[in-house]
Design an enzyme around this catalytic site. Structure first.
Site, PDB file in Angstrom:
ATOM      1  N   TYR A 115      78.055  29.429 -30.722  1.00  0.00           N
ATOM      2  CA  TYR A 115      78.784  28.765 -29.630  1.00  0.00           C
ATOM      3  C   TYR A 115      78.593  29.496 -28.311  1.00  0.00           C
ATOM      4  CZ  TYR A 115      82.323  26.150 -27.154  1.00  0.00           C
ATOM      5  OH  TYR A 115      82.950  25.327 -26.253  1.00  0.00           O
TER       6      TYR A 115
ATOM      7  N   PHE B  63      66.520  10.275  -6.360  1.00  0.00           N
ATOM      8  CA  PHE B  63      66.483   9.445  -7.567  1.00  0.00           C
ATOM      9  C   PHE B  63      67.822   8.712  -7.687  1.00  0.00           C
ATOM     10  CE2 PHE B  63      66.953   8.784 -12.187  1.00  0.00           C
ATOM     11  CZ  PHE B  63      65.913   7.892 -12.328  1.00  0.00           C
ATOM     12  N   ASP B  64      67.846   7.621  -8.463  1.00  0.00           N
ATOM     13  CA  ASP B  64      69.061   6.784  -8.461  1.00  0.00           C
ATOM     14  C   ASP B  64      70.309   7.502  -8.960  1.00  0.00           C
ATOM     15  OD1 ASP B  64      67.868   6.702 -10.948  1.00  0.00           O
ATOM     16  OD2 ASP B  64      68.575   4.702 -11.430  1.00  0.00           O
TER      17      ASP B  64
ATOM     18  N   ASP C 141      65.105  19.088  -6.658  1.00  0.00           N
ATOM     19  CA  ASP C 141      65.175  18.248  -7.853  1.00  0.00           C
ATOM     20  C   ASP C 141      63.798  18.351  -8.497  1.00  0.00           C
ATOM     21  OD1 ASP C 141      65.003  16.249  -9.724  1.00  0.00           O
ATOM     22  OD2 ASP C 141      66.052  14.751  -8.518  1.00  0.00           O
TER      23      ASP C 141
ATOM     24  N   ALA D  39      62.410  17.704 -11.596  1.00  0.00           N
ATOM     25  CA  ALA D  39      62.054  17.007 -12.838  1.00  0.00           C
ATOM     26  C   ALA D  39      60.542  17.066 -13.125  1.00  0.00           C
ATOM     27  CB  ALA D  39      62.521  15.553 -12.754  1.00  0.00           C
TER      28      ALA D  39
ATOM     29  N   LYS E 154      61.384  15.594 -18.578  1.00  0.00           N
ATOM     30  CA  LYS E 154      60.076  15.276 -17.986  1.00  0.00           C
ATOM     31  C   LYS E 154      59.171  16.503 -18.175  1.00  0.00           C
ATOM     32  CE  LYS E 154      62.861  12.239 -15.700  1.00  0.00           C
ATOM     33  NZ  LYS E 154      64.324  12.250 -15.869  1.00  0.00           N
TER      34      LYS E 154
ATOM     35  N   HIS F 220      70.912  -1.389 -12.427  1.00  0.00           N
ATOM     36  CA  HIS F 220      69.691  -1.839 -13.106  1.00  0.00           C
ATOM     37  C   HIS F 220      69.739  -1.617 -14.617  1.00  0.00           C
ATOM     38  CE1 HIS F 220      68.996   2.396 -12.425  1.00  0.00           C
ATOM     39  NE2 HIS F 220      67.960   2.391 -13.240  1.00  0.00           N
TER      40      HIS F 220
HETATM   41  N1  F0G Z   1      65.693  13.397 -10.772  1.00  0.00           N
HETATM   42  C1  F0G Z   1      64.562  12.692 -10.885  1.00  0.00           C
HETATM   43  C2  F0G Z   1      63.481  12.845  -9.863  1.00  0.00           C
HETATM   44  C3  F0G Z   1      64.408  11.802 -11.968  1.00  0.00           C
HETATM   45  O1  F0G Z   1      63.282  11.094 -12.064  1.00  0.00           O
HETATM   46  C4  F0G Z   1      65.448  11.704 -12.915  1.00  0.00           C
HETATM   47  C5  F0G Z   1      65.314  10.809 -14.050  1.00  0.00           C
HETATM   48  C6  F0G Z   1      66.589  12.481 -12.764  1.00  0.00           C
HETATM   49  C7  F0G Z   1      66.689  13.322 -11.667  1.00  0.00           C
HETATM   50  C8  F0G Z   1      67.732  12.414 -13.729  1.00  0.00           C
HETATM   51  O2  F0G Z   1      67.413  13.067 -14.903  1.00  0.00           O
HETATM   52  O3  F0G Z   1      67.382  11.284 -16.665  1.00  0.00           O
HETATM   53  O4  F0G Z   1      67.544  13.706 -17.255  1.00  0.00           O
HETATM   54  O5  F0G Z   1      69.449  12.561 -16.234  1.00  0.00           O
HETATM   55  N2  F0G Z   1      64.425   9.938 -14.130  1.00  0.00           N
HETATM   56  C9  F0G Z   1      64.149   9.079 -15.262  1.00  0.00           C
HETATM   57  C10 F0G Z   1      63.101   8.103 -14.864  1.00  0.00           C
HETATM   58  C11 F0G Z   1      65.335   8.470 -15.915  1.00  0.00           C
HETATM   59  O6  F0G Z   1      62.865   7.167 -15.645  1.00  0.00           O
HETATM   60  O7  F0G Z   1      62.470   8.278 -13.810  1.00  0.00           O
HETATM   61  P1  F0G Z   1      67.969  12.620 -16.342  1.00  0.00           P
END
Ligand code: F0G
Length: 457
Positions: free
Chosen positions: A72, A124-125, A214, A216, A257, A449
């Site tokens: 833990y 990102f969204d 960010d 990813a 990613k 979406h």
């Molecule tokens: N930042 C970027 C640039 C992303 O592309 C994503 C996720 C996230 C943050 C959020 O990360 O999914 O681990 O919570 N992108 C995916 C996509 C979902 O399909 O582009 P997450």
């Protein structure tokens, strides 16, 4: 004779996939309310919905999982992961989270206040969602050239320094941080140059504003710096990545990613006060600070994944595959965001289905058509994903309307790329007959979406 290029891996385990008939797909898409997120994965032949958590792990990652420490607190797997992250990024403090958006949630809970302004190169969204749900504003400062899909630029994900400076100058005390996204997913998986990273960070710091990267797809960004930016050809991906992070104050990571794992994420920083602030939100939202939403075995696999995916050959294999698909689309004359990005091809739906008005969502319509054609599941990165303006509640039609063909890491072969390109060509060839789009019948107030329901007009 010079030997041709081939993948930097061989296949040890396979997963059968199945084709379907057009009649089956018509029924399934109707049941899914024309939203491909609602399809069952067995109803999909080639899945290009996302490159997030959909990659194949290596034998080394699977074997690391067996050694995961599930304690833990104080798990060995956490410290191994932390050491790897510190070595690759230079950041000392690491907070694991269950995925990227959870990292955003923890960090933004600490940093974002009502009325704040958070500029960035196309958030990102989920990033935008976490800002707007806190009644703050996410302002896109990507270079304007990124919005012309036919304009070829090596670093089309770059930040406009001019737009950024204007915001920073006009809003003293209101900007808690800048979000620098590498690669810039929303405009097409487009990279940001080292020069632009350096200049953006210097500009923000001049105004006392910290930078959150960010990250990813940071390794793909480093690949493009190595292959496109003068002075970096002889540096390793690891050296380039470390330099990228050296300019920033903090990173959020979706490990699904470039971490090559199916689930996971983290925050990393050298700012002790941010680490202390995040801890307070990590514990109730995610879990204790040495696991924060991840299993010990997943942290073990992530440490190996980060190591593997910062090697040139792994990235070269991946990005060449995306570019192979792009070449096929070039042969067929299908317009997409140029040049091809790192993780996906972003088809310019507005240009393909130019008879369909914005109000009928061309990219969503094309996504449906591609699924009906061949069972290929792509993803709309366009007007539906853009959500409504939080103030006026109007649809946001100002951006680009893409169908993203997103390629999972180490999953499909170039034969699959040929099928994708041929299916898209078939739809493209009958585009004149596609004259009606879709209408929304049900939508969520934020990040609509994922669950939107639509009908064909
Ligand atoms: N930042 C970027 C640039 C992303 O592309 C994503 C996720 C996230 C943050 C959020 O990360 O999914 O681990 O919570 N992108 C995916 C996509 C979902 O399909 O582009 P997450």
């Amino acid at each position: 004779m010079e030997l041709p290029f081939a993948e930097a891996w061989k296949i040890k385990m396979v997963e059968p996939i199945r084709k379907s008939t057009r009649a089956e797909r018509e029924k399934w898409l109707l049941e899914a309310k024309n939203n491909v997120f609602m399809l069952k994965s067995e109803q999909v032949y080639i899945d290009l919905l996302t490159d997030s958590g959909t990659g194949s792990m290596s034998d080394r990652q699977w074997s690391a999982m067996m050694l995961g420490d599930e304690s833990y607190s104080g798990a060995r797997s956490f410290f191994e992961l932390k050491d790897t992250i510190t070595r690759l990024t230079g950041f000392r403090y690491v907070i694991p989270t269950h995925q990227g958006r959870a990292a955003e949630n923890v960090l933004f809970s600490y940093l974002v206040k009502e009325g704040n302004i958070v500029p960035g190169n196309a958030h990102f969204d989920t990033t935008k969602g976490h800002i707007e749900s806190r009644h703050a504003f996410a302002i896109d400062v990507t270079i304007p050239e990124a919005h012309d899909t036919q304009h070829e630029l090596p670093f089309k994900g770059n930040v406009s320094l001019e737009m950024t400076e204007k915001i920073l100058k006009e809003n003293p005390g209101k900007v808690p941080f800048f979000v620098l996204t590498v690669t810039n997913n929303t405009v097409g998986g487009q990279p940001v140059s080292m020069q632009n990273i350096r200049e953006t960070c210097a500009l923000c710091h001049k105004y006392g504003v910290p930078v959150v990267m960010d990250s990813a797809r940071f390794a793909e960004n480093a690949y493009f710096i190595k292959t496109r930016e003068a002075g970096y050809q002889d540096k390793t991906i690891k050296e380039i990545a470390k330099e990228m992070f050296s300019y920033a104050d903090c990173m959020t990571m979706s490990a699904k990613k470039d971490g090559l794992v199916n689930m996971g994420g983290f925050i990393a920083t050298n700012r002790e006060e941010w680490y202390e602030g995040c801890k307070l939100f990590c514990i109730p939202f995610e879990g204790f600070i040495t696991y924060g939403g991840m299993n010990g075995r997943d942290m073990a696999a992530l440490a190996v994944g980060l190591e593997e995916n910062t090697e040139f050959d792994m990235l070269d294999t991946r990005i060449r595959q995306v570019h192979y698909l792009a070449q096929k689309l070039d042969e067929y004359g299908i317009p997409y965001q140029r040049p091809a990005g790192g993780h996906a091809i972003f088809v310019d739906a507005d240009k393909v289905l130019d008879r369909i008005p914005k109000e009928e969502f061309p990219a969503q319509t094309l996504t449906c058509e591609l699924y009906l054609e061949a069972g290929i599941r792509a993803c709309e990165i366009g007007y539906i994903l853009a959500d409504r303006d939080p103030v006026t509640r109007e649809n946001r039609f100002g951006g680009l309307d893409f169908v993203r063909l997103c390629i999972p890491r180490r999953v499909y072969t170039n034969n699959h790329m040929d099928v994708i390109a041929a299916a898209l060509k078939n739809v493209y060839d009958r585009r004149e007959q596609i004259t009606h789009g879709v209408r929304i019948t049900k939508e969520a107030p934020l990040m609509r979406h994922f669950t939107v329901e639509l009908e064909r007009i």
